[in-house]
Design an enzyme around this catalytic site. Structure first.
Site, short mmCIF file in Angstrom:
data_model
loop_
_atom_site.label_atom_id
_atom_site.label_comp_id
_atom_site.label_asym_id
_atom_site.label_seq_id
_atom_site.Cartn_x
_atom_site.Cartn_y
_atom_site.Cartn_z
N GLY A 115 0.76 -1.25 0.00
CA GLY A 115 0.00 0.00 0.00
C GLY A 115 0.78 1.29 0.00
N GLU B 161 3.74 -6.99 1.67
CA GLU B 161 3.25 -7.30 0.32
C GLU B 161 3.33 -6.07 -0.58
OE1 GLU B 161 -0.78 -8.49 1.13
OE2 GLU B 161 -0.18 -10.24 2.29
N GLY C 293 3.74 -3.75 -3.75
CA GLY C 293 3.65 -3.88 -5.20
C GLY C 293 4.13 -2.61 -5.87
N ARG C 294 3.30 -1.59 -5.74
CA ARG C 294 3.55 -0.33 -6.45
C ARG C 294 4.91 0.28 -6.14
NH1 ARG C 294 -0.90 2.85 -8.01
NH2 ARG C 294 -2.06 1.83 -6.36
N ARG D 154 -5.25 3.16 -15.94
CA ARG D 154 -5.32 3.91 -14.67
C ARG D 154 -5.97 5.30 -14.81
NH1 ARG D 154 -1.84 5.24 -11.66
NH2 ARG D 154 -2.84 4.50 -9.77
N CYS E 256 -12.60 3.92 -29.02
CA CYS E 256 -13.83 4.66 -29.25
C CYS E 256 -14.61 4.89 -27.97
CB CYS E 256 -14.66 3.92 -30.28
SG CYS E 256 -13.71 3.67 -31.77
N GLU E 257 -14.02 5.62 -27.06
CA GLU E 257 -14.68 6.01 -25.81
C GLU E 257 -14.11 7.33 -25.38
OE1 GLU E 257 -15.49 3.64 -22.54
OE2 GLU E 257 -15.20 1.74 -23.57
N TYR F 26 0.62 -1.84 -12.25
CA TYR F 26 -0.79 -1.74 -12.67
C TYR F 26 -0.91 -1.14 -14.07
CZ TYR F 26 -1.11 -2.74 -7.73
OH TYR F 26 -0.95 -3.31 -6.49
N1 LLP Z 1 -1.65 -7.01 -0.80
C1 LLP Z 1 -2.95 -7.08 -1.11
C2 LLP Z 1 -3.79 -8.02 -0.37
C3 LLP Z 1 -3.48 -6.25 -2.10
O1 LLP Z 1 -4.78 -6.32 -2.39
C4 LLP Z 1 -2.64 -5.35 -2.79
C5 LLP Z 1 -3.17 -4.46 -3.84
C6 LLP Z 1 -1.27 -5.33 -2.45
C7 LLP Z 1 -0.82 -6.16 -1.44
C8 LLP Z 1 -0.30 -4.41 -3.14
O2 LLP Z 1 -0.58 -3.07 -2.90
P1 LLP Z 1 0.46 -1.94 -3.38
O3 LLP Z 1 1.69 -2.06 -2.55
O4 LLP Z 1 0.74 -2.15 -4.82
O5 LLP Z 1 -0.28 -0.67 -3.15
N2 LLP Z 1 -5.03 -1.16 -9.73
C9 LLP Z 1 -4.87 -0.14 -8.71
C10 LLP Z 1 -4.27 -0.68 -7.45
C11 LLP Z 1 -5.02 -1.85 -6.86
C12 LLP Z 1 -4.35 -2.47 -5.66
C13 LLP Z 1 -5.01 -3.74 -5.26
N3 LLP Z 1 -4.40 -4.45 -4.18
C14 LLP Z 1 -4.08 1.03 -9.29
O6 LLP Z 1 -3.72 0.98 -10.47
O7 LLP Z 1 -3.84 2.01 -8.62
#
Ligand code: LLP
Length: 427
Positions: free
Chosen positions: A242, A278, A280-281, A322, A352-353, A381
């Site tokens: 997050g 966990e 990601g981003r 996004r 086309c949107e 993402y």
């Molecule tokens: N753990 C769980 C259980 C999650 O659901 C997620 C993201 C993460 C870890 C990783 O979160 P991060 O560190 O990446 O914030 N598509 C959206 C973001 C959706 C995130 C969903 N869950 C976007 O493009 O902003």
């Protein structure tokens, strides 16, 4: 810090000019920097270790960027994988990430997926509800083993970001409540096919303020202590992902060091626990760009000396959703620098949107057909959410390592795009 910078007037990824990739692979194309992925992972991990959090499991959230080569880069550094489907588990395994470093999360894991995860020997199944607990116990029973489980708790904390990516409020579908957690943990502790390891939370994504994390993590520590006080063994605390990143024109959000220091403070003195994360981003977003070409510059005067200027690209919402989905802002940079005065443009794709608009009235230098632009911060993402909408072949991906690059997912041919479809015999 990332490895996209202008050298000699041209935007490079590490030592590779982006125009070289465009010439060889065509556009649109995602371009990732290996050195940036490695740096982000290492900084994140080192910050946690420096904050006294032991030897944490850093389970990179595969959903952010699930290319197997990207997973290999991170896995080779010791990263685990946070997965939410059998497909993601398969990707992690294909990248060489062992089951013991894989976390299986998600609110709707099917029987088949749970069985696959248990056979793969995942480190923890993050259980999100009571019916899921029953299903995991049943599947583990069938396999004659004890499933390692962690309860995902919903800490009921509102956390920044866009409403579509907030997950930590009680009204969201994720996780069990604190009260339920205590009851379910006790039941699971006595079950022959369940082995509760600990608790987890994940409150949302693109969070740029430490306060909601601190509130949630403080509650999680309290839960660990409460469970222990009732005689239960709690050895793992998964604090989710997050942490946000700067996208465009935004002040820098807190970085991994501040995040880790806060956690170090909140968890000080909590013994015998292995932390899991966990992210990601924060690992992938600024390690990638979407490279696109200008197709047309379409100027539509309004007859009063004004009007709109549309920069039509060969990339579209199906390649990078996004902006359409979350009103997200991505910095857009011309690949070749110019001193020409910027002009306001609406940057759009060919789909086309009306929603296929990346941004409105963005100040960009004058650009024309064939010019290259890069959408920054698109490593997370981006490709992972791409589709073939409007029957546009899935966007390819390239990994750069210094002055060399490799296509890590090629652009499908039109024949491949059509290959899975069959004609009903009665047509
Ligand atoms: N753990 C769980 C259980 C999650 O659901 C997620 C993201 C993460 C870890 C990783 O979160 P991060 O560190 O990446 O914030 N598509 C959206 C973001 C959706 C995130 C969903 N869950 C976007 O493009 O902003």
């Amino acid at each position: 810090m990332n490895h996209f910078e202008v050298r000699g007037g041209e935007l490079h990824c590490e030592d590779t000019p982006l125009s070289r990739i465009a010439e060889s692979v065509g556009t649109p194309v995602y371009v990732y920097s290996r050195a940036t992925l490695e740096r982000h992972y290492t900084v994140f991990r080192d910050s946690l270790v420096a904050a006294g959090l032991g030897d944490p499991l850093i389970a990179y959230a595969v959903k952010a960027n699930s290319n197997v080569a990207v997973l290999r880069v991170l896995g080779d550094l010791g990263a685990g994988a946070d997965t939410v489907s059998e497909g993601e588990i398969r990707r992690a395994l294909a990248a060489g990430i062992p089951g013991e470093r894989i976390v299986f999360s998600g609110v709707g894991k099917t029987r088949g997926e749970i069985e696959f995860a248990l056979r793969a020997g995942v480190s923890e199944i993050n259980v999100e509800s009571e019916p899921e607990l029953t299903l995991v116990a049943e599947v583990a029973g069938g396999l004659g083993l004890r499933a390692p489980i962690v309860f995902r708790v919903n800490p009921d904390v509102a956390a920044g970001g866009h409403a579509k990516i907030a997950t930590g409020k009680a009204e969201n579908k994720f996780g069990v409540s604190f009260d339920e957690a205590a009851r379910l943990y006790a039941n699971a502790s006595n079950h022959p096919h369940l082995k509760p390891l600990g608790v987890a939370c994940h409150i949302g994504s693109q969070i740029t303020d430490l306060a909601p994390f601190e509130a949630a993590f403080t509650r999680m520590r309290g839960l660990v202590e409460a469970l222990r006080a009732e005689g239960m063994t709690v050895e793992r605390l998964d604090l989710g992902g997050g942490l946000g990143v700067p996208y465009f024109d935004m002040p820098d959000p807190p970085g991994p060091a501040e995040y880790a220091a806060m956690i170090g403070r909140v968890m000080a003195g909590l013994e015998a626990i292995r932390f899991a994360f966990e992210p990601g981003r924060v690992i992938a977003a600024n390690a990638g760009v979407l490279l696109a070409s200008v197709v047309h510059l379409h100027e539509r005067p309004n007859g009063e000396g004004g009007g709109r200027r549309f920069l039509v690209l060969d990339a579209a919402m199906n390649d990078l959703i996004r902006p359409a989905m979350y009103d997200a802002f991505h910095d857009i940079r011309p690949v070749i620098e110019t001193d020409a005065a910027p002009v306001a443009c609406d940057v759009v794709g060919p789909v086309c949107e009306t929603g296929d608009t990346f941004t409105r009235e963005r100040m960009l230098p004058p650009l024309g057909p064939g010019d290259l632009v890069a959408f920054m911060s698109a490593g997370a993402y981006g490709a992972a959410m791409a589709s073939e909408y409007n029957s546009r072949p899935l966007v390819p991906e390239v990994l750069v390592d210094g002055d060399r690059f490799a296509v890590i997912r090629r652009r499908p041919t039109y024949d491949e795009m059509l290959a899975a479809e069959t004609m009903a015999e009665w047509l």
